[in-house]
Design a protein around this motif. Structure first.
Motif, PDB file in Angstrom:
ATOM      1  N   THR A 167       9.306  25.631  15.642  1.00 39.88           N
ATOM      2  CA  THR A 167       9.528  24.837  15.740  1.00 39.88           C
ATOM      3  C   THR A 167      10.123  23.881  16.629  1.00 39.88           C
ATOM      4  O   THR A 167      10.375  22.606  16.513  1.00 39.88           O
ATOM      5  N   ILE A 168      11.154  24.800  17.107  1.00 40.25           N
ATOM      6  CA  ILE A 168      12.255  24.109  18.092  1.00 40.25           C
ATOM      7  C   ILE A 168      11.063  23.383  19.514  1.00 40.25           C
ATOM      8  O   ILE A 168      11.208  22.649  20.043  1.00 40.25           O
ATOM      9  N   ASP A 169      10.272  24.412  19.886  1.00 40.73           N
ATOM     10  CA  ASP A 169       9.813  24.857  20.970  1.00 40.73           C
ATOM     11  C   ASP A 169       8.555  23.809  20.932  1.00 40.73           C
ATOM     12  O   ASP A 169       8.258  23.200  22.135  1.00 40.73           O
ATOM     13  N   GLN A 170       7.968  23.153  19.976  1.00 39.26           N
ATOM     14  CA  GLN A 170       6.862  22.672  20.082  1.00 39.26           C
ATOM     15  C   GLN A 170       6.433  21.718  18.837  1.00 39.26           C
ATOM     16  O   GLN A 170       5.852  22.045  17.994  1.00 39.26           O
ATOM     17  N   ASP A 294      17.634  34.110  20.421  1.00 41.02           N
ATOM     18  CA  ASP A 294      18.747  33.574  20.114  1.00 41.02           C
ATOM     19  C   ASP A 294      18.081  31.891  20.584  1.00 41.02           C
ATOM     20  O   ASP A 294      18.795  31.801  21.677  1.00 41.02           O
ATOM     21  N   PRO A 295      17.963  31.178  19.730  1.00 43.35           N
ATOM     22  CA  PRO A 295      17.504  29.418  19.598  1.00 43.35           C
ATOM     23  C   PRO A 295      18.332  29.168  19.953  1.00 43.35           C
ATOM     24  O   PRO A 295      18.431  28.018  20.354  1.00 43.35           O
ATOM     25  N   ALA A 296      19.581  29.547  19.148  1.00 39.79           N
ATOM     26  CA  ALA A 296      21.214  28.830  19.753  1.00 39.79           C
ATOM     27  C   ALA A 296      21.747  28.733  20.901  1.00 39.79           C
ATOM     28  O   ALA A 296      22.064  27.799  21.417  1.00 39.79           O
ATOM     29  N   ARG A 297      21.495  29.963  21.920  1.00 39.28           N
ATOM     30  CA  ARG A 297      21.173  30.164  23.121  1.00 39.28           C
ATOM     31  C   ARG A 297      21.726  28.908  23.687  1.00 39.28           C
ATOM     32  O   ARG A 297      22.367  28.322  24.615  1.00 39.28           O
ATOM     33  N   GLU A 298      20.411  28.097  23.602  1.00 38.80           N
ATOM     34  CA  GLU A 298      20.318  27.667  25.083  1.00 38.80           C
ATOM     35  C   GLU A 298      20.201  25.753  24.383  1.00 38.80           C
ATOM     36  O   GLU A 298      20.172  25.047  25.334  1.00 38.80           O
ATOM     37  N   HIS A 299      21.276  26.022  23.241  1.00 34.92           N
ATOM     38  CA  HIS A 299      21.522  24.825  22.211  1.00 34.92           C
ATOM     39  C   HIS A 299      22.728  24.626  22.251  1.00 34.92           C
ATOM     40  O   HIS A 299      24.049  24.716  21.140  1.00 34.92           O
ATOM     41  N   GLY A 300      24.525  25.819  22.939  1.00 39.74           N
ATOM     42  CA  GLY A 300      25.387  25.662  23.225  1.00 39.74           C
ATOM     43  C   GLY A 300      25.884  26.732  22.295  1.00 39.74           C
ATOM     44  O   GLY A 300      27.018  26.211  21.111  1.00 39.74           O
ATOM     45  N   ASP A 301      25.133  27.591  21.531  1.00 37.81           N
ATOM     46  CA  ASP A 301      25.932  28.511  21.120  1.00 37.81           C
ATOM     47  C   ASP A 301      25.429  27.619  19.285  1.00 37.81           C
ATOM     48  O   ASP A 301      26.211  28.279  18.962  1.00 37.81           O
ATOM     49  N   ASP A 302      24.787  26.572  19.191  1.00 37.99           N
ATOM     50  CA  ASP A 302      24.891  25.428  18.325  1.00 37.99           C
ATOM     51  C   ASP A 302      23.034  26.197  17.020  1.00 37.99           C
ATOM     52  O   ASP A 302      22.270  25.113  18.308  1.00 37.99           O
ATOM     53  N   LEU A 303      23.361  26.553  16.076  1.00 37.19           N
ATOM     54  CA  LEU A 303      22.004  26.610  15.634  1.00 37.19           C
ATOM     55  C   LEU A 303      21.274  25.671  15.354  1.00 37.19           C
ATOM     56  O   LEU A 303      20.062  24.907  15.225  1.00 37.19           O
ATOM     57  N   ALA A 304      22.270  24.974  14.745  1.00 34.67           N
ATOM     58  CA  ALA A 304      21.844  22.920  13.948  1.00 34.67           C
ATOM     59  C   ALA A 304      20.735  22.430  15.081  1.00 34.67           C
ATOM     60  O   ALA A 304      20.860  21.972  15.420  1.00 34.67           O
ATOM     61  N   ALA A 305      21.668  22.555  16.660  1.00 30.51           N
ATOM     62  CA  ALA A 305      21.347  21.376  17.288  1.00 30.51           C
ATOM     63  C   ALA A 305      19.869  21.831  18.017  1.00 30.51           C
ATOM     64  O   ALA A 305      19.667  21.061  18.575  1.00 30.51           O
ATOM     65  N   ALA A 306      19.750  22.878  18.174  1.00 25.87           N
ATOM     66  CA  ALA A 306      18.022  24.035  18.430  1.00 25.87           C
ATOM     67  C   ALA A 306      17.257  22.982  16.732  1.00 25.87           C
ATOM     68  O   ALA A 306      16.445  22.987  17.483  1.00 25.87           O
ATOM     69  N   PHE A 307      17.583  22.892  16.009  1.00 21.40           N
ATOM     70  CA  PHE A 307      17.084  22.613  14.943  1.00 21.40           C
ATOM     71  C   PHE A 307      16.845  21.296  15.055  1.00 21.40           C
ATOM     72  O   PHE A 307      15.637  20.468  13.884  1.00 21.40           O
ATOM     73  N   ARG A 308      17.404  20.246  15.873  1.00 22.27           N
ATOM     74  CA  ARG A 308      17.483  19.451  15.534  1.00 22.27           C
ATOM     75  C   ARG A 308      16.461  18.634  16.056  1.00 22.27           C
ATOM     76  O   ARG A 308      15.154  17.086  16.368  1.00 22.27           O
ATOM     77  N   ARG A 309      15.456  19.521  16.936  1.00 20.22           N
ATOM     78  CA  ARG A 309      14.450  19.141  17.860  1.00 20.22           C
ATOM     79  C   ARG A 309      13.645  19.288  16.529  1.00 20.22           C
ATOM     80  O   ARG A 309      12.710  18.819  16.607  1.00 20.22           O
ATOM     81  N   ALA A 310      13.584  20.467  15.714  1.00 21.60           N
ATOM     82  CA  ALA A 310      12.394  20.251  14.953  1.00 21.60           C
ATOM     83  C   ALA A 310      12.187  19.344  14.447  1.00 21.60           C
ATOM     84  O   ALA A 310      12.597  18.496  13.697  1.00 21.60           O
ATOM     85  N   GLN A 311       9.949  18.808  13.926  1.00 18.17           N
ATOM     86  CA  GLN A 311      10.056  17.929  13.696  1.00 18.17           C
ATOM     87  C   GLN A 311       9.503  18.619  11.879  1.00 18.17           C
ATOM     88  O   GLN A 311       9.375  18.083  10.910  1.00 18.17           O
ATOM     89  N   ALA A 312       9.184  19.984  11.441  1.00 22.02           N
ATOM     90  CA  ALA A 312       8.780  20.904  10.628  1.00 22.02           C
ATOM     91  C   ALA A 312       9.452  20.305   9.440  1.00 22.02           C
ATOM     92  O   ALA A 312      10.556  20.266   9.282  1.00 22.02           O
ATOM     93  N   ARG A 313       9.475  20.745   8.512  1.00 22.14           N
ATOM     94  CA  ARG A 313       9.686  21.272   7.058  1.00 22.14           C
ATOM     95  C   ARG A 313       9.431  22.351   6.963  1.00 22.14           C
ATOM     96  O   ARG A 313       8.272  23.237   7.099  1.00 22.14           O
ATOM     97  N   PHE A 314      10.505  23.164   6.052  1.00 22.62           N
ATOM     98  CA  PHE A 314      11.068  25.157   6.129  1.00 22.62           C
ATOM     99  C   PHE A 314      10.934  25.465   4.356  1.00 22.62           C
ATOM    100  O   PHE A 314      11.341  24.320   3.911  1.00 22.62           O
ATOM    101  N   LEU A 315      10.575  26.189   4.864  1.00 23.51           N
ATOM    102  CA  LEU A 315      10.279  27.195   3.036  1.00 23.51           C
ATOM    103  C   LEU A 315      11.407  28.416   4.219  1.00 23.51           C
ATOM    104  O   LEU A 315      10.100  28.870   5.051  1.00 23.51           O
ATOM    105  N   VAL A 316      12.732  28.847   3.318  1.00 24.36           N
ATOM    106  CA  VAL A 316      13.140  30.049   4.439  1.00 24.36           C
ATOM    107  C   VAL A 316      12.950  30.712   2.740  1.00 24.36           C
ATOM    108  O   VAL A 316      13.844  30.601   2.104  1.00 24.36           O
TER     109      VAL A 316
END
Lengths: 382, 382
Positions: A167-170, A294-316
């Protein structure tokens, strides 16, 4: 499709090896000129190519997620409870793609396959991979299959990590992301278990620096220990108690190191059977991919920043008895998604077995998956 | 007594080896004609011989519980925070006895000492022991020291199991029992960890069936893995996170198997230093004694029935962050004591580190010990 298989089974399936001709640049800096991926598909791709679902496997999983390989096969694929006609991942509606990841040992290019440059197995020359590398490889697979955008990407445990990375990279290629029994990164304790498993393999004299193929041996003891250790983390303490109590197999203590308790017998059996089907170098590679995730790692250790790139809807989805990746870890994912303004549903499944529950046909779990995927299918026009 | 040591230290101590001349019949059926125990004592036995306190050590402990072995010694005994003049186990009031258990590797008769019958180390010929065997051996030690009844028997973890066994097997010889961070028996998960540790040692080619002494080697890899595994269970997940985060030691991933995370470095260091001071056969023996411990077993699987034999009064202490022997396990002990009509106090210490907290100078913990032992001392007339 077949005779003798259950009506809700995908029946007989035939894995195929798909060549990926494009060079793949890896996080370690090396380039794989080409590679092959072992793949199974279930169901039919619709004309709009809008109904494809990708299944990402966990540490020891592979492409054989559903159905049977021959008429005598008594054990179906590892997620057969979930994938099939009328099942939560309904093959009457979805075109389901399941692969053995790059670096695996069930037919995809990996440490145990032959390096075309040397004519010998890669062994330790095979590069260590990241979850990002897998997403890159899986995206090339999607291209090869003519799938522009997945209706859903689905995975549990390490598979759930691949889902997040997708969701972050594609971002434009994932409509829905189902992240099951996962964590946003490993805890120090998770890494500790992996490290001991690796040391067990690396210190086995039969490992030969990863070139055991050339010596006609396998680092049996090390890989067995690694798997036994894994099993401790797959089951809850309560499940182990329920399953084995501390049941003695004998009335009198033996005062030696033979099997005396049921749990010892279980672990030794699990360890031994794993050695017969899994490659030690792939095990090392998989644990490192987990540690590195550690997807947050490439976004200043901020996982939300990483997910801001995502367009998907999520089920966790998390499981109450899971102590490997506890519900607390899933809630970290949910919180980051909420902070990122993403659309997310969260389900906590009451369970008893532990991490392994993500593979189990728990009614509440199956209902959640079914309901969510029904919506996905309707959106996909199937 | 010494110069340069803290005022509340017992100062310079001198271990001594005490011969036990009486034959000892073991649970396995074998008889040890004689044995030796390495012992340290702190404080002075009073004229009434009523102020003696026995310290029972845990898996990797020994007789050196307090003080220093020489003037240059910078590391005191393993429970120095608790034992000394004015400390909770106050050596101004108590005569404290600490021993290396039979089967140990710090001077007491064990697998690494010379078998007088063969002139070679016992190795695998040394019998596996039970907690009951240790209580028998410690009772002979009490005889040798002229101690009819202990004012208190005290121990954490496996030491706490010895305390419980003392109250059941030698009820008239224990006035107070302090059972710290223990469990009434191991869980299946506890046994699973032990089993993997044992398999790591047993499968190390340098183990040579336990006769590694004769080969001039040590099963380094196996013992190291066993210890690393132990450390996972000694620390809570939270403590590991706080202590190591998942801190990378390097900015870039190495894409090899070098140390990359702090927790890996910690585990490798702990494993290596353990190998230099501990014997692999003793480690095996200790884990088996843990697995075998089950006082309810000889009383119809009824722990309360076992405790009905006890005459001691009990203090049971648990630590909130301990997941090896969680507070729930301590409450099982308390419930059985209550059902048995025994006098029991229970303290749950708020802690963060995990099982290792029983060795730490936590103020609440020290206050509980101090208050309880003050009562013990007054009863003992000191």
């Amino acid at each position: 499709m077949s005779t003798g298989f259950p009506a809700d089974s995908v029946g007989l399936v035939q894995p195929r090896r798909i060549p990926i001709a494009q060079p793949l640049t890896l996080d370690c800096g090396r380039v794989l000129p080409q590679h092959e991926l072992m793949v199974e598909t279930y169901g039919t791709l619709n004309a709009a190519h809008s109904n494809a679902v990708l299944i990402c496997h966990a540490l020891s999983g592979d492409h054989h997620a559903a159905g049977f390989h021959d008429a005598q096969d008594r054990k179906p694929g590892w997620w057969d409870s979930c994938i099939g006609p009328g099942k939560p991942i309904d093959t009457n509606r979805f075109f389901v793609v399941s692969l053995n990841n790059l670096g695996g040992c069930q037919g995809s290019t990996g440490p145990s396959t032959v390096n075309p440059e040397t004519g010998r197995p890669y062994g330790p020359d095979f590069p260590l991979l990241t979850v990002r590398d897998w997403v890159r490889s899986q995206a090339l697979l999607a291209d090869a299959l003519g799938i522009g955008r997945w209706a859903a990407v689905v995975g549990g445990s390490l598979g759930g990590m691949q889902v997040m990375q997708w969701t972050i990279d594609q971002p434009e290629r994932v409509a829905h992301a189902l992240v099951i029994a996962a964590a946003p990164k490993l805890s120090a304790q998770n890494i500790a278990f992996n490290e001991i498993a690796r040391q067990a393999i690396l210190s086995d004299p039969d490992f030969h620096g990863g070139r055991f193929y050339d010596h006609g041996v396998v680092p049996t003891h090390g890989l067995k220990l690694a798997r036994m250790l894994g099993h401790i983390t797959y089951l809850s303490d309560e499940a182990m108690r329920a399953k084995f109590g501390r049941l003695q197999r004998v009335n009198q203590f033996s005062f030696n190191f033979d099997v005396e308790f049921e749990v010892e017998s279980y672990l030794r059996y699990q360890g031994q059977s794993f050695v017969e089907r899994f490659d030690a170098n792939t095990y090392l590679l998989m644990t490192k991919a987990l540690d590195y995730f550690d997807p947050a790692r490439e976004h200043g250790d901020d996982l939300a920043a990483a997910f801001r790139r995502a367009q998907a809807r999520f089920l966790v989805i998390a499981f109450s008895s899971d102590w490997r990746f506890s519900p607390q870890r899933s809630r970290e994912i949910v919180r980051a998604l909420v902070r990122a303004g993403r659309d997310v549903s969260y389900a906590l499944i009451e369970s008893t077995l532990g991490h392994d529950d993500f593979l189990m046909p728990i009614p509440q779990y199956q209902r959640v998956l079914r309901d969510y995927l029904d919506r996905v299918a309707r959106e996909a026009g199937t």
